[in-house]
Design a protein around this motif. Structure first.
Motif, PDB file in Angstrom:
ATOM      1  N   ASP A  77       0.835  -1.213   0.000  1.00 47.59           N
ATOM      2  CA  ASP A  77       0.000   0.000   0.000  1.00 47.59           C
ATOM      3  C   ASP A  77       0.864   1.256   0.000  1.00 47.59           C
ATOM      4  O   ASP A  77       0.549   2.249  -0.671  1.00 47.59           O
ATOM      5  CB  ASP A  77      -0.914   0.000   1.223  1.00 47.59           C
ATOM      6  CG  ASP A  77      -2.022  -1.039   1.104  1.00 47.59           C
ATOM      7  OD1 ASP A  77      -2.281  -1.478  -0.036  1.00 47.59           O
ATOM      8  OD2 ASP A  77      -2.609  -1.408   2.140  1.00 47.59           O
ATOM      9  N   LYS A  78       1.965   1.236   0.744  1.00 43.59           N
ATOM     10  CA  LYS A  78       2.846   2.395   0.778  1.00 43.59           C
ATOM     11  C   LYS A  78       3.490   2.648  -0.583  1.00 43.59           C
ATOM     12  O   LYS A  78       3.588   3.800  -1.044  1.00 43.59           O
ATOM     13  CB  LYS A  78       3.916   2.171   1.843  1.00 43.59           C
ATOM     14  CG  LYS A  78       4.821   3.360   2.068  1.00 43.59           C
ATOM     15  CD  LYS A  78       5.806   3.075   3.197  1.00 43.59           C
ATOM     16  CE  LYS A  78       6.719   4.270   3.421  1.00 43.59           C
ATOM     17  NZ  LYS A  78       7.690   3.993   4.522  1.00 43.59           N
ATOM     18  N   LEU A  79       3.914   1.576  -1.258  1.00 44.45           N
ATOM     19  CA  LEU A  79       4.523   1.716  -2.582  1.00 44.45           C
ATOM     20  C   LEU A  79       3.517   2.237  -3.608  1.00 44.45           C
ATOM     21  O   LEU A  79       3.824   3.152  -4.398  1.00 44.45           O
ATOM     22  CB  LEU A  79       5.080   0.366  -3.035  1.00 44.45           C
ATOM     23  CG  LEU A  79       5.653   0.316  -4.460  1.00 44.45           C
ATOM     24  CD1 LEU A  79       6.834   1.269  -4.603  1.00 44.45           C
ATOM     25  CD2 LEU A  79       6.030  -1.110  -4.835  1.00 44.45           C
ATOM     26  N   LEU A  80       2.315   1.684  -3.573  1.00 41.15           N
ATOM     27  CA  LEU A  80       1.305   2.127  -4.531  1.00 41.15           C
ATOM     28  C   LEU A  80       0.884   3.571  -4.287  1.00 41.15           C
ATOM     29  O   LEU A  80       0.646   4.339  -5.233  1.00 41.15           O
ATOM     30  CB  LEU A  80       0.077   1.202  -4.446  1.00 41.15           C
ATOM     31  CG  LEU A  80       0.284  -0.234  -4.926  1.00 41.15           C
ATOM     32  CD1 LEU A  80      -0.991  -1.048  -4.723  1.00 41.15           C
ATOM     33  CD2 LEU A  80       0.707  -0.264  -6.384  1.00 41.15           C
ATOM     34  N   ALA A  81       0.773   3.973  -3.038  1.00 39.07           N
ATOM     35  CA  ALA A  81       0.402   5.355  -2.736  1.00 39.07           C
ATOM     36  C   ALA A  81       1.464   6.332  -3.233  1.00 39.07           C
ATOM     37  O   ALA A  81       1.145   7.389  -3.802  1.00 39.07           O
ATOM     38  CB  ALA A  81       0.189   5.516  -1.226  1.00 39.07           C
ATOM     39  N   ARG A  82       2.739   5.958  -3.034  1.00 39.19           N
ATOM     40  CA  ARG A  82       3.818   6.831  -3.501  1.00 39.19           C
ATOM     41  C   ARG A  82       3.855   6.894  -5.031  1.00 39.19           C
ATOM     42  O   ARG A  82       4.089   7.957  -5.615  1.00 39.19           O
ATOM     43  CB  ARG A  82       5.152   6.335  -2.960  1.00 39.19           C
ATOM     44  CG  ARG A  82       6.333   7.215  -3.298  1.00 39.19           C
ATOM     45  CD  ARG A  82       6.117   8.633  -2.829  1.00 39.19           C
ATOM     46  NE  ARG A  82       7.257   9.493  -3.128  1.00 39.19           N
ATOM     47  CZ  ARG A  82       7.238  10.828  -3.055  1.00 39.19           C
ATOM     48  NH1 ARG A  82       6.117  11.438  -2.678  1.00 39.19           N
ATOM     49  NH2 ARG A  82       8.309  11.527  -3.335  1.00 39.19           N
ATOM     50  N   LEU A  84       1.290   6.469  -7.091  1.00 39.53           N
ATOM     51  CA  LEU A  84       0.156   7.259  -7.555  1.00 39.53           C
ATOM     52  C   LEU A  84       0.380   8.750  -7.315  1.00 39.53           C
ATOM     53  O   LEU A  84      -0.012   9.589  -8.133  1.00 39.53           O
ATOM     54  CB  LEU A  84      -1.124   6.800  -6.846  1.00 39.53           C
ATOM     55  CG  LEU A  84      -1.637   5.404  -7.229  1.00 39.53           C
ATOM     56  CD1 LEU A  84      -2.837   5.028  -6.368  1.00 39.53           C
ATOM     57  CD2 LEU A  84      -1.999   5.358  -8.701  1.00 39.53           C
ATOM     58  N   GLU A  85       1.008   9.095  -6.208  1.00 43.57           N
ATOM     59  CA  GLU A  85       1.316  10.500  -5.929  1.00 43.57           C
ATOM     60  C   GLU A  85       2.287  11.051  -6.963  1.00 43.57           C
ATOM     61  O   GLU A  85       2.122  12.178  -7.448  1.00 43.57           O
ATOM     62  CB  GLU A  85       1.887  10.638  -4.523  1.00 43.57           C
ATOM     63  CG  GLU A  85       2.191  12.078  -4.128  1.00 43.57           C
ATOM     64  CD  GLU A  85       2.790  12.168  -2.741  1.00 43.57           C
ATOM     65  OE1 GLU A  85       3.088  13.285  -2.297  1.00 43.57           O
ATOM     66  OE2 GLU A  85       2.979  11.099  -2.103  1.00 43.57           O
ATOM     67  N   ALA A  86       3.309  10.271  -7.313  1.00 44.66           N
ATOM     68  CA  ALA A  86       4.246  10.716  -8.341  1.00 44.66           C
ATOM     69  C   ALA A  86       3.574  10.812  -9.702  1.00 44.66           C
ATOM     70  O   ALA A  86       3.865  11.720 -10.496  1.00 44.66           O
ATOM     71  CB  ALA A  86       5.429   9.746  -8.410  1.00 44.66           C
ATOM     72  N   SER A  92       6.312   9.207 -13.988  1.00 41.32           N
ATOM     73  CA  SER A  92       5.917   7.810 -14.120  1.00 41.32           C
ATOM     74  C   SER A  92       7.091   6.900 -13.776  1.00 41.32           C
ATOM     75  O   SER A  92       8.250   7.216 -14.056  1.00 41.32           O
ATOM     76  CB  SER A  92       5.442   7.522 -15.550  1.00 41.32           C
ATOM     77  OG  SER A  92       5.121   6.162 -15.709  1.00 41.32           O
ATOM     78  N   VAL A  93       6.800   5.764 -13.149  1.00 43.60           N
ATOM     79  CA  VAL A  93       7.832   4.792 -12.789  1.00 43.60           C
ATOM     80  C   VAL A  93       7.723   3.535 -13.640  1.00 43.60           C
ATOM     81  O   VAL A  93       8.394   2.534 -13.361  1.00 43.60           O
ATOM     82  CB  VAL A  93       7.719   4.416 -11.294  1.00 43.60           C
ATOM     83  CG1 VAL A  93       7.997   5.619 -10.422  1.00 43.60           C
ATOM     84  CG2 VAL A  93       6.343   3.829 -10.990  1.00 43.60           C
TER      85      VAL A  93
END
Length: 352
Positions: A77-82, A84-86, A92-93
Motif C-alpha cells: 500500500d505504501k509503494l502504490l500510494a507513492r 500514484l502521488e508521483a 511515471s515509474v
C-alpha cells in the motif's frame, strides 16, 4: 366575477411588466435541470465501469500478494500510494521512461495551458517556488491572454464575418439576418473540419493507443478549454517512433492556440447574429433594456431595411414610355376640347 376579472387583469399586467424576470427564472430552472440530467446520465454510464475496474484491481492485488508472500500488505500500500502521488505530478515509474516533464518545450506547453485556462493537470509544479511562481504568472498572464485573444478575435471577426456578410448583402440583395445565419453555419463547419476532424485523423496516426473517438474527444475538450487531462499528446505517444518529440509537442502548442482563437471567432460570430441578439433581450432586465436601446434601434433598422429591400425587389420601376404616352394623351385631349395650356415661365429651381 368582477373581482376575479380584476385579479386576472392584474396578473396579466404584472407578467407583462416582469416578463424578462420570468424568462430568466425559467432559464435558471432549465439550466439546473440540464445539470441534473447530465449528472444522472454520467452516473448511469460510468458507474458500472468504475465498479468493474475497482474489482479488477482488487483481484490483481490479491494475486500479487498470494504469489509474493515476502511482500506485506502495508508495504505494498505504501509503494502504490507513492507511485500514484508521483503519477499525479506527471512522474511515471513504468518501464525505462527517462523523459522529463520540465524541459523547455514541455514547460512552454504547460505555460500555454495555464494561460489559456485549459489546464490538463498531467504536469503540475513540484516545488513551493514553482507553485508560488505559477500563482504570480497566472495572475498577470491570464488577463493579458484574454486581452490578446479578444484583440485577435475582433480583427478576425471583422475580416471573416462582418465584411463578407456586408459584401454579399450589397451584391445579392439578400436579407442580412438570413445571410449572417448562413455565413455563421458555413464558418462553423469549416472551422470544425480544419481544427477538429482533420487533427483527429492526424492524432490517430501519431498516437498509437488512440482511436478516432479518443482523438476527437481530445480535440474538442482542448479547444473548448475543458482540459480534463486524461488524454494528452506525447504522453501515450511512442517516444521511440518519433524522431523529434520536442517538435511534436511544440506543434501541438501552436495548434491549441490557433484552434482556440478560431473557436472564439465562431462563438463571437454566432453571438452577433440578429436572431441571438433578439433572443438575449428576452432575459435582460428592464433598465438594461433601456441602456441597450441603441442596439435595439440598430436591430430594428436592419430589420426594416431588409423588409424594404425585399419589397423593392417585387416592385418594378415605372416605364418611362408609359409616362410619355400619358402626357401626350393629355395634350391631345386638351386640343380636342379647344382649350390652350397657359405658359408658365420656369423658375430657377425647375431649370436646374
Amino acid at each position: 366575477m368582477i373581482m376575479w376579472r380584476s385579479v386576472e387583469s392584474w396578473c396579466a399586467l404584472w407578467m407583462h411588466r416582469h416578463q424578462s424576470t420570468i424568462n430568466f427564472a425559467f432559464l435558471v430552472v432549465a439550466y439546473i435541470f440540464y445539470l441534473l440530467v447530465g449528472a444522472g446520465i454520467f452516473s448511469a454510464v460510468e458507474l458500472p465501469y468504475e465498479k468493474e475496474l475497482r474489482d479488477e484491481l482488487k483481484a490483481i492485488r490479491r494475486d500479487f500478494l498470494s504469489n509474493h508472500t515476502c511482500v506485506s500488505d502495508a508495504h505494498l500500500d505504501k509503494l502504490l500510494a507513492r507511485a500514484l502521488e508521483a503519477s499525479n505530478y506527471g512522474v511515471s515509474v513504468l518501464g525505462n521512461n527517462t523523459s522529463h516533464n520540465w524541459d523547455f518545450v514541455s514547460s512552454l506547453f504547460f505555460a500555454s495551458t495555464v494561460l489559456t485556462t485549459t489546464g490538463y493537470g498531467h504536469t503540475v509544479p513540484l516545488s513551493d517556488e514553482g507553485k508560488g511562481f505559477c500563482i504570480f504568472f497566472s495572475l498577470l498572464g491570464i488577463p493579458v491572454t484574454l486581452f490578446f485573444l479578444s484583440t485577435c478575435v475582433e480583427r478576425l471577426v471583422n475580416l471573416l464575418s462582418r465584411r463578407p456578410v456586408s459584401y454579399f448583402h450589397r451584391r445579392w440583395a439578400m436579407s442580412k439576418s438570413r445571410l449572417a445565419l448562413i455565413h455563421a453555419t458555413v464558418l462553423a463547419i469549416i472551422i470544425a473540419v480544419l481544427f477538429i476532424f482533420i487533427p483527429s485523423w492526424i492524432f490517430v496516426n501519431l498516437e498509437k493507443r488512440w482511436n478516432f473517438l479518443d482523438s476527437l474527444y481530445f480535440c474538442f475538450i482542448s479547444l473548448t478549454t475543458i482540459g480534463l487531462g486524461d488524454y494528452v499528446p506525447g504522453e501515450t505517444h511512442s517516444k521511440g517512433a518519433s524522431p523529434h518529440p520536442h517538435l511534436y509537442r511544440l506543434a501541438i502548442t501552436v495548434y491549441l492556440l490557433l484552434g482556440l482563437v478560431c473557436v472564439l471567432v465562431v462563438m463571437e460570430t454566432c453571438c452577433e447574429l440578429p436572431q441571438m441578439r433578439r433572443f438575449r433581450q428576452r432575459f435582460y432586465q428592464e433598465n438594461v433594456r433601456e441602456l441597450d436601446s441603441e442596439t435595439t434601434n440598430i436591430i430594428d433598422r436592419d430589420h426594416m431595411s431588409e423588409q424594404l429591400a425585399e419589397t423593392a425587389d417585387h416592385i418594378s420601376p415605372p416605364d418611362p414610355q408609359m409616362v410619355i404616352t400619358s402626357v401626350s394623351e393629355q395634350a391631345e385631349t386638351l386640343r380636342h376640347n379647344g382649350t390652350s395650356i397657359p405658359y408658365i415661365p420656369p423658375s430657377g429651381s425647375a431649370v436646374n
